[in-house]
Design a protein around this motif. Structure first.
Motif, PDB file in Angstrom:
ATOM      1  N   VAL A 185      38.574  41.251  32.872  1.00 29.43           N
ATOM      2  CA  VAL A 185      38.274  40.258  31.828  1.00 29.43           C
ATOM      3  C   VAL A 185      37.959  40.955  30.508  1.00 29.43           C
ATOM      4  O   VAL A 185      38.450  40.539  29.430  1.00 29.43           O
ATOM      5  N   ARG A 186      37.192  42.022  30.541  1.00 28.44           N
ATOM      6  CA  ARG A 186      36.822  42.733  29.304  1.00 28.44           C
ATOM      7  C   ARG A 186      38.017  43.421  28.664  1.00 28.44           C
ATOM      8  O   ARG A 186      38.022  43.678  27.445  1.00 28.44           O
ATOM      9  N   THR A 187      39.022  43.734  29.454  1.00 31.02           N
ATOM     10  CA  THR A 187      40.235  44.341  28.888  1.00 31.02           C
ATOM     11  C   THR A 187      40.928  43.372  27.928  1.00 31.02           C
ATOM     12  O   THR A 187      41.473  43.778  26.902  1.00 31.02           O
ATOM     13  N   TYR A 188      40.873  42.094  28.268  1.00 32.61           N
ATOM     14  CA  TYR A 188      41.537  41.087  27.427  1.00 32.61           C
ATOM     15  C   TYR A 188      40.584  40.438  26.427  1.00 32.61           C
ATOM     16  O   TYR A 188      41.008  39.988  25.369  1.00 32.61           O
ATOM     17  N   SER A 233      43.618  39.237  51.054  1.00 29.99           N
ATOM     18  CA  SER A 233      42.410  39.749  50.386  1.00 29.99           C
ATOM     19  C   SER A 233      42.615  39.992  48.895  1.00 29.99           C
ATOM     20  O   SER A 233      41.902  40.787  48.283  1.00 29.99           O
ATOM     21  N   ASN A 234      43.590  39.309  48.310  1.00 35.74           N
ATOM     22  CA  ASN A 234      43.796  39.398  46.862  1.00 35.74           C
ATOM     23  C   ASN A 234      43.061  38.269  46.157  1.00 35.74           C
ATOM     24  O   ASN A 234      42.927  37.163  46.697  1.00 35.74           O
ATOM     25  N   VAL A 235      42.584  38.563  44.933  1.00 35.29           N
ATOM     26  CA  VAL A 235      41.909  37.565  44.111  1.00 35.29           C
ATOM     27  C   VAL A 235      42.709  37.412  42.823  1.00 35.29           C
ATOM     28  O   VAL A 235      42.781  38.353  42.005  1.00 35.29           O
ATOM     29  N   ALA A 236      43.349  36.261  42.634  1.00 32.03           N
ATOM     30  CA  ALA A 236      44.163  36.009  41.441  1.00 32.03           C
ATOM     31  C   ALA A 236      43.306  35.375  40.349  1.00 32.03           C
ATOM     32  O   ALA A 236      42.595  34.403  40.598  1.00 32.03           O
ATOM     33  N   GLY A 266      45.655  38.358  35.797  1.00 31.03           N
ATOM     34  CA  GLY A 266      46.191  39.278  36.803  1.00 31.03           C
ATOM     35  C   GLY A 266      45.568  39.055  38.167  1.00 31.03           C
ATOM     36  O   GLY A 266      44.977  38.004  38.444  1.00 31.03           O
ATOM     37  N   SER A 267      45.682  40.064  39.025  1.00 27.79           N
ATOM     38  CA  SER A 267      45.197  39.951  40.399  1.00 27.79           C
ATOM     39  C   SER A 267      44.431  41.203  40.787  1.00 27.79           C
ATOM     40  O   SER A 267      44.785  42.319  40.384  1.00 27.79           O
ATOM     41  N   ILE A 268      43.397  41.018  41.576  1.00 29.78           N
ATOM     42  CA  ILE A 268      42.574  42.118  42.075  1.00 29.78           C
ATOM     43  C   ILE A 268      42.794  42.251  43.580  1.00 29.78           C
ATOM     44  O   ILE A 268      42.723  41.264  44.304  1.00 29.78           O
ATOM     45  N   ASP A 269      43.066  43.478  44.035  1.00 29.81           N
ATOM     46  CA  ASP A 269      43.217  43.729  45.469  1.00 29.81           C
ATOM     47  C   ASP A 269      41.830  43.981  46.066  1.00 29.81           C
ATOM     48  O   ASP A 269      41.184  44.976  45.765  1.00 29.81           O
ATOM     49  N   PHE A 284      32.022  43.059  47.983  1.00 29.53           N
ATOM     50  CA  PHE A 284      31.924  42.071  46.911  1.00 29.53           C
ATOM     51  C   PHE A 284      31.533  42.737  45.603  1.00 29.53           C
ATOM     52  O   PHE A 284      32.059  42.407  44.533  1.00 29.53           O
ATOM     53  N   ALA A 285      30.604  43.691  45.659  1.00 28.17           N
ATOM     54  CA  ALA A 285      30.163  44.381  44.443  1.00 28.17           C
ATOM     55  C   ALA A 285      31.325  45.113  43.771  1.00 28.17           C
ATOM     56  O   ALA A 285      31.451  45.116  42.534  1.00 28.17           O
ATOM     57  N   GLN A 286      32.206  45.734  44.551  1.00 27.31           N
ATOM     58  CA  GLN A 286      33.351  46.452  43.987  1.00 27.31           C
ATOM     59  C   GLN A 286      34.354  45.494  43.358  1.00 27.31           C
ATOM     60  O   GLN A 286      34.901  45.761  42.278  1.00 27.31           O
ATOM     61  N   VAL A 287      34.603  44.374  44.034  1.00 25.51           N
ATOM     62  CA  VAL A 287      35.539  43.387  43.494  1.00 25.51           C
ATOM     63  C   VAL A 287      34.972  42.747  42.232  1.00 25.51           C
ATOM     64  O   VAL A 287      35.702  42.511  41.252  1.00 25.51           O
ATOM     65  N   ARG A 288      33.709  42.474  42.227  1.00 32.31           N
ATOM     66  CA  ARG A 288      33.073  41.887  41.037  1.00 32.31           C
ATOM     67  C   ARG A 288      33.234  42.812  39.838  1.00 32.31           C
ATOM     68  O   ARG A 288      33.576  42.360  38.738  1.00 32.31           O
TER      69      ARG A 288
END
Length: 306
Positions: A139-142, A111-114, A119-122, A128-132
């Motif tokens: 993305v905004r951090t970079y 259930s990780n999204v690279a 980086g990667s999101i757990d 879906f709303a939380q992962v989005r």
């Protein structure tokens, strides 16, 4: 198949109007099993009752609806509680200065999204709303003025196992919005609807009451499934067949605390005006003697009969 011995109670209610010129044996309610009171008399006059299927006991369709990929995708996007599922695919678009970047992302088996280069999101246990939101924040951090957009392009799927009181152990396909009640088509009529167990991939176990979910509207008792779930159906403990002058005839699985009055009013939906509650015929099978026994109960005199 689970061979645990269970008490099975067959109930036939023939609650007829007391004004009709019928004998006591022709009017009343029949209950079959050692669970309802003392065995009064043997009888060869018994009703042939058919146990309803597991699906019919719960009011389910014989086969659940099948959704194509487009329908699944629309359901996932419109459902705020859709859980991120292994195999889900997204398309991320953002700005890197004056350049537009498009990246296809996929949820892996953990259930990780690279996100390449970031980086990667757990996504475990998240919607879906939380992962989005987590992806946008990364993305905004970079890239401060990146204006990220995430598009859901494909739903994933996984397998769950169904074992126990079933026609045959099966591995059943499921997806993020598949509920427990949708994968039990191979259950026998004697599978418990009141205690369905799910063992999750992390080793934890939960039990659910599908009767409460599907007949009483307690939807928390019909949960969404997860990847790696193993569903176990035990053999029912107290199966009753109800017929006659009631609103809802059928096969019911009772709890240990349920009384005859509960069967008639709660499960059976209440009595018709022509019902004769003073002659409830109870028909019971004794597995030791192999004979059926019949007795009559006056509900007015025995309101707590169980």
């Amino acid at each position: 198949m689970n061979r645990t011995r269970a008490h099975v109670v067959f109930v036939l209610i023939i609650l007829l109007c007391s004004a009709l010129p019928l004998s006591a044996e022709e009017a009343g309610l029949v209950i079959r099993s050692p669970l309802f009171g003392p065995q009064v008399k043997a009888s060869t006059s018994v009703e042939n009752l058919e146990v309803q299927s597991f699906s019919a006991q719960l009011g389910l369709l014989a086969q659940p609806p099948v959704y194509n990929e487009e329908q699944r995708l629309l359901s996932a996007v419109s459902n705020g509680s859709y859980p991120v599922t292994p195999g889900d695919a997204f398309r991320l678009v953002y700005l890197d200065g004056m350049k537009s970047v498009t990246v296809d992302l996929q949820v892996d088996e953990s259930s990780n999204v690279a996100i390449p280069g970031l980086g990667s999101i757990d996504g475990k246990g998240k919607t879906f709303a939380q992962v989005r939101k987590a992806i946008y924040d990364m993305v905004r951090t970079y890239y401060s003025y990146s204006n990220p957009q995430l598009v859901f392009i494909r739903t994933g799927s996984f397998m769950v196992s169904v074992v126990g009181e079933v026609v045959g152990t099966r591995v059943v396909p499921a997806w993020g919005l598949t509920r427990l009640s949708e994968v039990l088509q191979n259950a026998t009529p004697y599978a418990s609807t009141r205690n369905v167990r799910i063992r999750h991939a992390d080793g934890s176990e939960e039990a659910f009451d599908l009767y409460m979910a599907l007949r009483e509207g307690v939807l928390e008792q019909d949960p969404l499934l997860r990847s790696g779930d193993v569903i176990t159906l035990d053999r029912c403990e107290k199966l009753v067949m109800l017929s006659g002058r009631v609103y809802e005839q059928g096969s019911y699985q009772l709890l240990k605390s349920d009384r005859l009055e509960d069967l008639l009013t709660t499960y059976g939906g209440g009595l018709l005006s022509s019902a004769d509650v003073q002659n409830i015929r109870i028909q019971r099978y004794n597995p030791e003697s192999g004979a059926w026994y019949v007795q009559y109960v006056n509900l007015l005199e025995q309101p707590d009969y169980a």
